[in-house]
Design a protein around this motif. Sequence first.
Motif, PDB file in Angstrom:
ATOM      1  N   ASP A  93       1.024  -1.149  -0.119  1.00 12.44           N
ATOM      2  CA  ASP A  93       0.126  -0.042   0.033  1.00 12.44           C
ATOM      3  C   ASP A  93       0.815   1.086  -0.136  1.00 12.44           C
ATOM      4  OD1 ASP A  93       0.682   0.613   2.607  1.00 12.44           O
ATOM      5  OD2 ASP A  93      -1.001  -0.247   3.443  1.00 12.44           O
ATOM      6  N   VAL A  94       0.179   2.390  -0.100  1.00 11.27           N
ATOM      7  CA  VAL A  94       0.913   3.682  -0.278  1.00 11.27           C
ATOM      8  C   VAL A  94       1.778   4.062   0.870  1.00 11.27           C
ATOM      9  CG1 VAL A  94      -0.892   4.935   0.897  1.00 11.27           C
ATOM     10  CG2 VAL A  94       0.354   6.204  -1.085  1.00 11.27           C
ATOM     11  N   HIS A  95       1.796   3.446   1.853  1.00  7.16           N
ATOM     12  CA  HIS A  95       2.840   3.678   3.181  1.00  7.16           C
ATOM     13  C   HIS A  95       4.070   2.950   3.166  1.00  7.16           C
ATOM     14  CE1 HIS A  95      -0.717   6.074   4.623  1.00  7.16           C
ATOM     15  NE2 HIS A  95      -1.522   4.815   4.607  1.00  7.16           N
ATOM     16  N   LEU A  96       4.158   1.966   2.114  1.00 14.73           N
ATOM     17  CA  LEU A  96       5.365   1.063   2.184  1.00 14.73           C
ATOM     18  C   LEU A  96       6.152   1.413   0.932  1.00 14.73           C
ATOM     19  CD1 LEU A  96       3.509  -2.085   3.464  1.00 14.73           C
ATOM     20  CD2 LEU A  96       4.961  -0.505   4.687  1.00 14.73           C
ATOM     21  N   GLY A  97       6.209   2.586   0.390  1.00 15.89           N
ATOM     22  CA  GLY A  97       7.257   3.162  -0.655  1.00 15.89           C
ATOM     23  C   GLY A  97       8.578   2.577  -0.576  1.00 15.89           C
ATOM     24  N   THR A  98       9.458   2.764   0.499  1.00 21.92           N
ATOM     25  CA  THR A  98      10.813   2.488   0.769  1.00 21.92           C
ATOM     26  C   THR A  98      10.862   0.816   0.752  1.00 21.92           C
ATOM     27  OG1 THR A  98      11.082   4.603   1.887  1.00 21.92           O
ATOM     28  CG2 THR A  98      12.827   2.739   2.102  1.00 21.92           C
ATOM     29  N   SER A 135       0.701  -4.630   4.455  1.00 26.30           N
ATOM     30  CA  SER A 135       0.343  -3.316   4.929  1.00 26.30           C
ATOM     31  C   SER A 135       0.230  -3.427   6.512  1.00 26.30           C
ATOM     32  CB  SER A 135      -1.202  -3.325   4.615  1.00 26.30           C
ATOM     33  OG  SER A 135      -1.895  -2.111   5.014  1.00 26.30           O
ATOM     34  N   ARG A 136       0.339  -2.117   6.889  1.00 26.63           N
ATOM     35  CA  ARG A 136       0.033  -1.855   8.359  1.00 26.63           C
ATOM     36  C   ARG A 136      -1.285  -1.405   8.643  1.00 26.63           C
ATOM     37  NH1 ARG A 136       4.131  -1.258  11.972  1.00 26.63           N
ATOM     38  NH2 ARG A 136       3.146   0.494  12.745  1.00 26.63           N
ATOM     39  N   ASP A 137      -2.151  -1.887   7.742  1.00 32.14           N
ATOM     40  CA  ASP A 137      -3.575  -1.408   8.097  1.00 32.14           C
ATOM     41  C   ASP A 137      -4.280  -2.686   8.422  1.00 32.14           C
ATOM     42  OD1 ASP A 137      -6.305  -0.613   7.799  1.00 32.14           O
ATOM     43  OD2 ASP A 137      -6.047   0.426   5.980  1.00 32.14           O
ATOM     44  N   ARG A 138      -4.650  -2.685   9.397  1.00 31.10           N
ATOM     45  CA  ARG A 138      -5.400  -4.131   9.994  1.00 31.10           C
ATOM     46  C   ARG A 138      -6.778  -4.025   9.168  1.00 31.10           C
ATOM     47  NH1 ARG A 138      -4.708  -4.005  16.585  1.00 31.10           N
ATOM     48  NH2 ARG A 138      -2.381  -2.874  16.487  1.00 31.10           N
ATOM     49  N   SER A 154       7.039  -3.706  11.524  1.00 33.71           N
ATOM     50  CA  SER A 154       7.808  -2.621  12.075  1.00 33.71           C
ATOM     51  C   SER A 154       7.604  -1.393  10.899  1.00 33.71           C
ATOM     52  CB  SER A 154       9.222  -2.699  11.662  1.00 33.71           C
ATOM     53  OG  SER A 154      10.284  -1.838  12.057  1.00 33.71           O
ATOM     54  N   HIS A 155       7.720  -0.122  11.684  1.00 36.22           N
ATOM     55  CA  HIS A 155       7.701   1.167  10.811  1.00 36.22           C
ATOM     56  C   HIS A 155       9.116   1.620  10.259  1.00 36.22           C
ATOM     57  CE1 HIS A 155       9.015   2.635  14.705  1.00 36.22           C
ATOM     58  NE2 HIS A 155       9.558   3.794  14.202  1.00 36.22           N
ATOM     59  N   GLN A 160      11.426  -3.930   8.362  1.00 36.70           N
ATOM     60  CA  GLN A 160      10.314  -4.251   7.317  1.00 36.70           C
ATOM     61  C   GLN A 160      10.753  -5.410   6.514  1.00 36.70           C
ATOM     62  OE1 GLN A 160       8.774  -0.590   5.805  1.00 36.70           O
ATOM     63  NE2 GLN A 160       7.594  -0.261   7.602  1.00 36.70           N
ATOM     64  N   LEU A 161      11.947  -4.895   5.839  1.00 39.21           N
ATOM     65  CA  LEU A 161      12.703  -5.926   4.618  1.00 39.21           C
ATOM     66  C   LEU A 161      12.862  -7.357   5.454  1.00 39.21           C
ATOM     67  CD1 LEU A 161      13.554  -6.057   1.764  1.00 39.21           C
ATOM     68  CD2 LEU A 161      15.648  -5.216   2.423  1.00 39.21           C
ATOM     69  N   ARG A 162      13.593  -7.036   6.342  1.00 44.10           N
ATOM     70  CA  ARG A 162      13.976  -8.644   7.062  1.00 44.10           C
ATOM     71  C   ARG A 162      12.566  -9.288   7.654  1.00 44.10           C
ATOM     72  NH1 ARG A 162      17.912  -5.174   9.422  1.00 44.10           N
ATOM     73  NH2 ARG A 162      16.867  -4.470  11.343  1.00 44.10           N
ATOM     74  N   GLU A 163      11.571  -8.531   7.975  1.00 46.71           N
ATOM     75  CA  GLU A 163      10.162  -9.200   8.121  1.00 46.71           C
ATOM     76  C   GLU A 163       9.731 -10.229   6.975  1.00 46.71           C
ATOM     77  OE1 GLU A 163       6.949  -6.939   9.669  1.00 46.71           O
ATOM     78  OE2 GLU A 163       8.426  -5.876  11.043  1.00 46.71           O
ATOM     79  N   VAL A 164       9.618  -9.361   6.039  1.00 49.45           N
ATOM     80  CA  VAL A 164       9.116  -9.891   4.733  1.00 49.45           C
ATOM     81  C   VAL A 164       9.899 -11.130   4.300  1.00 49.45           C
ATOM     82  CG1 VAL A 164       8.245  -9.566   2.329  1.00 49.45           C
ATOM     83  CG2 VAL A 164       7.910  -7.576   4.147  1.00 49.45           C
TER      84      VAL A 164
END
Length: 250
Positions: A93-98, A135-138, A154-155, A160-164
């Motif tokens: 989603d739009v909040h995860l550009g990086t 997404s971080r949107d539940r 994570s924010h 975030q990359l390590r998580e995915v």
Amino acid sequence: MDRPEIWISLDPELHVFLAAARRVARSAVRTDRAATLGHVVESLGVPLTEVGELVVDGRTVATSHLPAHGEEVAVHAVPRPQPLAGPARFLLDVHLGTLTRRLRLLGVDAAYENPDIGDAALATRSAAEHRVMLSRDRGLLRRREIWAGAYVYSHRPAEQLREVLARFAPPLAPWTRCTACNGTLREAPKEAVHGRLRGGTERSYDVFAQCTACGQVYWRGAHHASLNAIVEAALRDSAERPPPRPAPAP
């Protein structure tokens, strides 16, 4: 009893989604007789995308299970790596550009929507293209039409990359995707990209790649060292990680 009472234990990893009062080893929950176990878990704030095995009185059940009074329910987190019923393709989603750009840097198929097209359209695209919705949107992750989804805890982009990568263990092919549009890259002779280069770049570099979709040109410029550090760390972690198991048959 008008409303059955069940006892629920959640994997500690899932406590982040709970109200503070419920972050205990075991808590009592009163349910509606028509509510499935999946609905009960979601009512506590836990997206089902984060839920793995559901165990009731020692036996594994589906999210459609109707809880009975007095049942003991254990809610496990999804396994890592998490098996998928298809290629590891993502929609962010739009909040995860990086995070999107870093996944593409590693050659991971990562689609991105900017500007925000809304939850309904994102869920529809996830289903149509068989992409895992990140997404971080539940609320978005609770939409039934998404093909598969995952909450990004994570924010911070590096975490975030390590998580995915840890959760899905996608195959990595660094430097093969355009970080701008997700298209594939191909080697480009210098004369083929002449019109797209500034004078200093053309004089200083000889090796180029170009996106087959949008035409963006890439070379090993000033930021290459920092990008290469991201790539090397991801490859190192990937080599130490077990491969994902096959997805269970439907």
